[in-house]
Design an enzyme around this catalytic site. Structure first.
Site, PDB file in Angstrom:
ATOM      1  N   HIS A  30     -68.138 -40.055 -14.013  1.00 40.22           N
ATOM      2  CA  HIS A  30     -69.283 -40.035 -13.094  1.00 40.22           C
ATOM      3  C   HIS A  30     -69.279 -38.850 -12.126  1.00 40.22           C
ATOM      4  CE1 HIS A  30     -66.488 -42.364 -10.627  1.00 40.22           C
ATOM      5  NE2 HIS A  30     -66.640 -43.434 -11.357  1.00 40.22           N
ATOM      6  N   HIS A  84     -58.426 -54.414  -8.918  1.00 41.74           N
ATOM      7  CA  HIS A  84     -59.602 -53.563  -8.643  1.00 41.74           C
ATOM      8  C   HIS A  84     -60.691 -53.891  -9.655  1.00 41.74           C
ATOM      9  CE1 HIS A  84     -62.071 -50.260  -7.600  1.00 41.74           C
ATOM     10  NE2 HIS A  84     -61.479 -49.297  -8.269  1.00 41.74           N
ATOM     11  N   GLU A  86     -63.486 -52.162 -10.390  1.00 45.15           N
ATOM     12  CA  GLU A  86     -64.249 -51.109 -11.070  1.00 45.15           C
ATOM     13  C   GLU A  86     -63.989 -51.222 -12.573  1.00 45.15           C
ATOM     14  OE1 GLU A  86     -63.880 -47.143  -9.444  1.00 45.15           O
ATOM     15  OE2 GLU A  86     -65.712 -46.530 -10.478  1.00 45.15           O
ATOM     16  N   ASP A  88     -63.447 -49.454 -15.103  1.00 44.42           N
ATOM     17  CA  ASP A  88     -62.390 -48.808 -15.901  1.00 44.42           C
ATOM     18  C   ASP A  88     -61.134 -49.683 -15.928  1.00 44.42           C
ATOM     19  OD1 ASP A  88     -62.438 -48.129 -13.166  1.00 44.42           O
ATOM     20  OD2 ASP A  88     -61.237 -46.331 -13.456  1.00 44.42           O
ATOM     21  N   HIS A 150     -60.495 -47.651  -3.199  1.00 48.74           N
ATOM     22  CA  HIS A 150     -61.675 -46.992  -2.690  1.00 48.74           C
ATOM     23  C   HIS A 150     -62.937 -47.851  -2.867  1.00 48.74           C
ATOM     24  CE1 HIS A 150     -63.387 -45.550  -6.714  1.00 48.74           C
ATOM     25  NE2 HIS A 150     -62.314 -46.236  -7.019  1.00 48.74           N
ATOM     26  N   ASP A 169     -55.812 -47.664  -8.003  1.00 48.06           N
ATOM     27  CA  ASP A 169     -56.183 -46.243  -8.088  1.00 48.06           C
ATOM     28  C   ASP A 169     -55.292 -45.337  -7.224  1.00 48.06           C
ATOM     29  OD1 ASP A 169     -58.254 -46.424  -9.933  1.00 48.06           O
ATOM     30  OD2 ASP A 169     -59.809 -46.646  -8.423  1.00 48.06           O
ATOM     31  N   TYR A 197     -57.356 -35.656  -7.975  1.00 42.05           N
ATOM     32  CA  TYR A 197     -57.754 -37.065  -7.877  1.00 42.05           C
ATOM     33  C   TYR A 197     -58.002 -37.449  -6.419  1.00 42.05           C
ATOM     34  CZ  TYR A 197     -57.988 -41.988  -8.969  1.00 42.05           C
ATOM     35  OH  TYR A 197     -58.441 -43.283  -9.117  1.00 42.05           O
ATOM     36  N   HIS A 230     -53.997 -45.239 -13.077  1.00 37.47           N
ATOM     37  CA  HIS A 230     -54.305 -44.041 -13.877  1.00 37.47           C
ATOM     38  C   HIS A 230     -53.099 -43.114 -13.844  1.00 37.47           C
ATOM     39  CE1 HIS A 230     -58.634 -44.829 -14.158  1.00 37.47           C
ATOM     40  NE2 HIS A 230     -58.696 -44.978 -12.863  1.00 37.47           N
TER      41      HIS A 230
HETATM   42 FE1  FEO Z   1     -61.806 -47.147  -8.939  1.00 38.44          FE
HETATM   43 FE2  FEO Z   1     -59.976 -46.308 -11.582  1.00 38.44          FE
HETATM   44  O1  FEO Z   1     -61.323 -47.190 -10.698  1.00 38.44           O
END
Ligand code: FEO
Length: 407
Positions: A30, A84, A86, A88, A150, A169, A197, A230
């Site tokens: 994104h 989290h 989100e 992903d 975040h 994250d 990042y 990640h």
């Molecule tokens: Fe905030 Fe890796 O998702």
């Protein structure tokens, strides 16, 4: 799943396995351009009852379950912790939970709301409180909310007995790799991607990062391993990445001065080169960034340790040149702090571009060293000298800013 692929888990600590997925192909996250893909990390903790910490992006569900199945029958997983919401990390959660039927799925209070809204998982999520500790499979897990690091739902999970932190994250990076540990990857790559990042994801929340680091200190959390959602896992000298986060969150000004510009017929570029010379004369370390040769996510990564931001635009159709608007919009959202700067640009007959850029920089809190510098058509000798003088002024203001931050 690719035919013939074999997805192996990796043991990363006693009773803890990495069972996530590697996304070698992704380049657009994104608006943040990834150079080296990413990983969606999920972890299997083999207590007396197996516990899955986070899941993966939806298309990678089979890869996750294949890795799990090489350690334990997925249906034996009794608990899932979702740090989290989100997608992903949660995209495959409904399918994974549907297949393995865990007794409980834990998330923060805000995570419960977010997962319900994303996937209609009402009634399937158990909320845990900030600071709450729960014994699962004979292992104590402590949950700490990290709201707006975040997302509102974000939390981290700590296992005191193993000095092990699942940091979602935080402390992560977008880096696909066959290695699972940061110390197995060249340091230059690790530092570059960790910085990119932070700049692209966490920079707006720098104050919250500082508070979290203080809280971790106050709680006396003894951390030997940090496992993010990640990129690679930190198992050696974790204070190194923690100290880097403290430094990045501080955003102390340095001598580095970015001149970010675009040009139509070369005039704004000539001004940029003159400003570069002036900045150098004032003792700053200028870096020219031609926008059309740089992605916005690389530009903000350079901003992470800069002290000055000077932006140049030609005027097009009474406004800012669109590639410059794109970068400024992205930058403004990331809320960089402690910058001095200036605006400049050439124009033909109306000249609003540099003025608009000046307003945007001011609205970002950039301390402007002078009024926007505008040049009609092509800069002559005197215009070049004015641009050079602007560079000198910005450099001098930067010196004051650096000295002030050291006081
Ligand atoms: Fe905030 Fe890796 O998702």
């Amino acid at each position: 799943m690719e035919k013939g692929a074999s997805f192996e888990p990796v043991k990363i600590a006693d009773d803890i396995f990495w069972v996530g997925a590697i996304d070698w192909k992704i380049r657009d996250f994104h608006g943040y351009t990834l150079r080296r893909g990413t990983t969606y990390n999920a972890y299997l903790v083999m207590g007396s009852d197996p516990i899955l910490v986070d899941t993966v992006k939806a298309p990678f569900k089979d890869e996750l379950l294949e890795r799990v199945s090489k350690v334990v029958n997925p249906k034996d997983i009794r608990y899932i912790i979702s740090n989290h919401s989100e997608m992903d990390h949660s995209g495959s959660l409904p399918q994974v939970a549907g297949e393995i039927q865990p007794e409980k799925v834990f998330a923060s209070a805000m995570g419960l709301k977010a997962l319900s809204k994303h996937f209609g998982m009402d009634g399937e999520i158990t909320a845990v409180g900030d600071g709450e500790s729960i014994e699962l499979g004979g292992i104590n897990f402590t949950f700490l909310e990290t709201r707006m690091l975040h997302w509102p739902d974000s939390m981290i999970t700590y296992i005191p007995s193993k000095k092990f932190l699942f940091s979602q994250d935080g402390f992560g990076m977008h880096l696909a790799s066959s290695e699972r540990f940061a110390d197995e990857i060249p340091e230059g790559i690790i530092l570059e991607e960790a910085g990119r990042y932070f700049a692209n994801i966490l920079l707006p929340y720098s104050k919250i990062v500082k508070k979290l680091l203080s809280r971790v200190g106050e709680l006396g959390l003894d951390i030997e391993t940090i496992a993010p959602d990640h990129g690679p896992i930190w198992r050696k000298d974790v204070s190194r990445i923690i100290d880097l986060y403290a430094r990045w969150a501080e955003q102390k000004p340095t001598k580095k001065a970015l001149i970010v510009y675009d040009t139509m017929w070369g005039s704004t570029e000539k001004m940029a080169r003159a400003i570069e010379a002036g900045l150098g004369e004032a003792g700053a370390e200028p870096m020219l960034i031609p926008i059309r040769a740089s992605h916005r996510s690389d530009i903000v990564a350079e901003l992470l340790d800069a002290g000055a931001l000077v932006v140049g635009t030609p005027t097009l159709n009474n406004g800012v040149f669109p590639p410059v608007s794109d970068v400024l919009t992205y930058m403004k959202g990331l809320k960089p702090q402690n910058l001095v700067g200036g605006a400049f640009g050439s124009y033909g007959w109306s000249g609003e571009g540099a003025i608009e850029v000046g307003k945007i920089l001011s609205s970002m809190g950039v301390e402007m060293a002078d009024e926007p510098l505008r040049v009609k058509y092509v800069p002559d000798f005197s215009d070049i000298e004015s641009a050079r003088e602007l560079g000198r002024k910005i450099g001098e203001r930067l010196e004051v800013s650096i000295n002030g931050s050291q006081a």
